[in-house]
Every structure is written in structure tokens, then in C-alpha cells.
Write an enzyme that holds these catalytic residues in place. Structure first.
Site, PDB file in Angstrom:
ATOM      1  N   CYS A   1       9.452  -7.130  -8.226  1.00 37.08           N
ATOM      2  CA  CYS A   1       9.577  -7.023  -9.679  1.00 37.08           C
ATOM      3  C   CYS A   1      10.098  -5.628 -10.025  1.00 37.08           C
ATOM      4  O   CYS A   1      10.128  -4.743  -9.196  1.00 37.08           O
ATOM      5  CB  CYS A   1       8.227  -7.222 -10.365  1.00 37.08           C
ATOM      6  SG  CYS A   1       7.436  -8.764  -9.930  1.00 37.08           S
TER       7      CYS A   1
ATOM      8  N   THR B   1     -11.916   6.609   0.540  1.00 34.20           N
ATOM      9  CA  THR B   1     -11.567   5.187   0.505  1.00 34.20           C
ATOM     10  C   THR B   1     -12.153   4.554  -0.744  1.00 34.20           C
ATOM     11  O   THR B   1     -13.316   4.785  -1.068  1.00 34.20           O
ATOM     12  CB  THR B   1     -12.141   4.471   1.752  1.00 34.20           C
ATOM     13  OG1 THR B   1     -11.640   5.118   2.915  1.00 34.20           O
ATOM     14  CG2 THR B   1     -11.740   3.008   1.783  1.00 34.20           C
TER      15      THR B   1
END
Ligand code: CO
Ligand code: CO
Ligand code: CO
Length: 348
Positions: free
Chosen positions: A17, A140
Site C-alpha cells: 500500500c 521488546t
């Protein structure tokens, strides 16, 4: 997790996209903000370069950079290698030596097995070992879209910083990796690329710019950057803007994947190519002989691309020889710095 083959690139939301953030958006976000002033900040945000540089003493400065992104290949170990090579590259592009790194991970723990994250980090570690870089930590988060990268700190002598902004008349321009990884990885996702090409491009993206940076050290290099998301012409435009000179690019000398030109002809082009052309196209004059496919190649966003080096003309051939001697086989002279047209890029 089940036995189904997981294609990492298929987990990327919005792949194919139009990009949500266009080149230039960051400049608009930062414009007018009160940025910190510090006499030891040798390279900071106001002259956006590959990495920031902060002086510790007359002999030592820190080079700091961070890069992370979603997977562009399906194999977790290779993705880790590519993300690490890409993050380390900005230190090499400043003429520095990377020393420490921290992992940055966004991982979809609900949909991907943790063994995939282990493989990604192992790939990153393999490149850190090769670079002599020690992993000191990381962060993380759980995120629906996988992303991985590094924040890297390196060392450099404050008098030997290679910024983008020091082109000199007569310098020759060298490129150290083939162009076309954006088009080729788009083709890989679409299932057009065979294994041989996939492996070749993956290896190139995972290759450190360390050998190229080491080769540069012995020569009269005036400016350097690495070719990443803005493409060859986008990053070259950054060098030319406000430099007081122009640049002539010899498109026939550009190392590239020949398959990328075929796919560009078919219209298999990542959205970033159009964004890059819209952003920097006004700086570039193409000769009539330069095909649309070559133009697309020159605007193609690169992942972990090569170094673009401006070197004194007399040192150009010896530097190419030194690069080849260190295994940088496709290194080539691709252009020169000229007096006119001032502030423009001519591609012939
Ligand atoms: Co860079
Ligand atoms: Co970067
Ligand atoms: Co640089």
C-alpha cells in the site's frame, strides 16, 4: 505453533500500500522545535546525517544511530542479519567503528512462535559478532506487526567524521552495492523471484558495509552516506543540497540487479519509489537516453544498501581496487561532482 510455513513478509500490514509517512514528513514534524544545543554535539538533528556524533575528548567521539523495520524477507535468521547490517551501516557511513548495540523488538506474541524471535536475534548477533560489536541490552514490546532493529553506538575521531555535506569539485562518486533491492523484494513477495536471485539479494542486504568502510580509511574521501529508503537519487540529493556544486551521474555504470529493470518495466515497483521521485525529482535532470526503468531503479528504496562515497579523483581508481581486494566486488565509479548546474543532479 502449528507446522504451517510462516511467511514473515505476509505478516506486514500495509505492504504494497502507499506508505503513510512520506519523505519530508519528519522535517515538518521537527520544524520549529526547540532542539538541544551543546558544543560537543558535532553532528545533530539540525544537519540530519546518517548518525549523530557527540564529542567526548579531542581524540574521541560517539557515533549513535537507531534503525528498525518490518521484515522484507521470509527467513527469520536472514531478516535479523539484514536488520543488523542495516543498523550498523549508518556508523560505517560516518567513518566510525561500531562498538555496542541494543536490540529493538516489536513482536506479535499471539500469532508468531517465540522461536522465530530467537532466530531473528540470532541472525542479528551473527552480524554483531562479525562487526566486533557487543550486545548490551534491548527492549521488546508486544505489537501486532513484527519489527526488529538495533540502536548502535560507535567510536570515531572527531577530525575524521564523514558527513554527507562535503562534496568537492572534481570528486568522483563510488557506489559499493547493486541497486534494485526494493523492486526485487517486491517481486519476491509477489512470488516472481526464483531462489537463486532471492538468495543473492538476501546475501547482499545482509552484507556489512564494514569492508567498504575499512577500504575508505586510506584514501582522500570527502563525503559518505549509505543508500537506504530514499533511494540512490534521494540520498545523493541530500549530498547536493546546499553543497555549492552539482553532480553528474553515469547511469550506465550503476551496479544493479538486471531483473529489477525487467520488473520495473512491468510496473512492479514499491510505493516508496514514487514517494522518492515526488520528494526529490525536482533536483534531477534525466537525459532522454535514460529509460523510465533506470529512473525507477535510481529512486528505488534500498534496504541495507551500499555506501555512496565522494573521493578525490586521483584516489578513485585505487579505492575501487582496494574495495575489490576486500571483497566489495561490484564497487564502481558512478558519477562526478561538477561546478554546474549548481545544486542539481544530471543523469546521463
Ligand atoms: Co544512512
Ligand atoms: Co538510518
Ligand atoms: Co556519512
Amino acid at each position: 505453533m502449528n507446522d504451517a510455513i510462516i511467511r514473515l513478509t505476509q505478516t506486514v500490514k500495509g505492504s504494497g500500500c502507499a506508505a503513510k509517512l512520506a519523505p519530508g514528513d519528519l522535517d515538518r514534524a521537527l520544524c520549529g522545535l526547540d532542539l538541544p544545543v551543546d558544543p560537543n554535539l558535532l553532528v545533530g538533528l539540525e544537519r540530519a546525517d546518517d548518525a549523530g556524533v557527540y564529542k567526548i575528548s579531542d581524540e574521541l567521539a560517539l557515533v549513535q544511530t537507531v534503525d528498525f523495520f518490518p521484515p522484507m524477507v521470509d527467513e527469520p535468521f536472514s531478516f535479523g542479519q539484514i536488520a543488523a547490517a542495516n543498523a550498523l551501516s549508518d556508523v560505517y557511513a560516518m567513518g566510525g567503528t561500531p562498538r555496542t548495540a541494543m536490540n529493538i523488538v516489536a513482536f506479535p506474541g499471539r500469532t508468531l512462535d517465540i522461536s522465530i524471535l530467537r532466530d531473528i536475534i540470532e541472525g542479528g548477533l551473527s552480524k554483531m559478532r562479525e562487526a566486533g560489536v557487543v550486545l548490551v541490552g534491548g527492549h521488546t514490546i508486544d505489537d501486532p506487526e513484527l519489527k526488529y532493529g538495533l540502536s548502535v553506538t560507535g567510536f570515531i575521531h572527531p577530525a575524521r567524521i564523514l558527513t554527507k555535506k562535503n562534496l568537492q569539485f572534481g570528486d568522483l562518486l563510488l557506489l559499493t552495492k547493486p541497486l534494485g533491492t526494493g523492486i526485487v523484494t517486491t517481486a519476491i513477495k509477489a512470488g516472481f523471484a526464483d531462489k537463486e536471485l532471492t538468495d543473492r539479494v538476501t546475501l547482499a542486504m545482509a552484507t556489512l558495509n564494514m569492508a567498504a568502510a575499512e577500504a575508505m580509511a586510506g584514501f582522500a574521501v570527502h563525503a559518505c552516506t549509505d543508500i537506504t529508503g530514499f533511494g540512490f537519487l534521494g540520498h545523493l540529493a541530500e549530498m547536493v543540497v546546499d553543497s555549492g556544486c552539482g553532480v553528474l551521474v553515469k547511469s550506465r555504470e550503476i551496479p544493479h540487479y538486471s531483473e529489477a529493470l525487467q520488473w520495473a518495466d512491468m510496473g512492479l515497483i514499491p510505493a516508496g519509489t514514487y514517494n522518492n521521485r515526488n520528494f526529490r525529482g525536482a533536483f534531477v535532470d534525466f537525459a532522454d537516453s535514460v529509460s523510465m526503468a533506470i529512473q525507477d531503479l535510481l529512486f528505488d528504496p534500498q534496504t541495507s544498501g551500499g555506501l555512496l562515497i565522494a573521493v578525490a579523483a586521483a584516489d578513485a581508481e585505487p579505492l575501487v581496487a582496494a574495495l575489490k581486494a576486500r571483497g566489495v566486488g561490484c564497487a564502481a565509479i558512478v558519477g562526478e561532482v561538477v561546478a554546474k548546474p549548481f545544486g542539481r543532479i544530471v543523469v546521463e
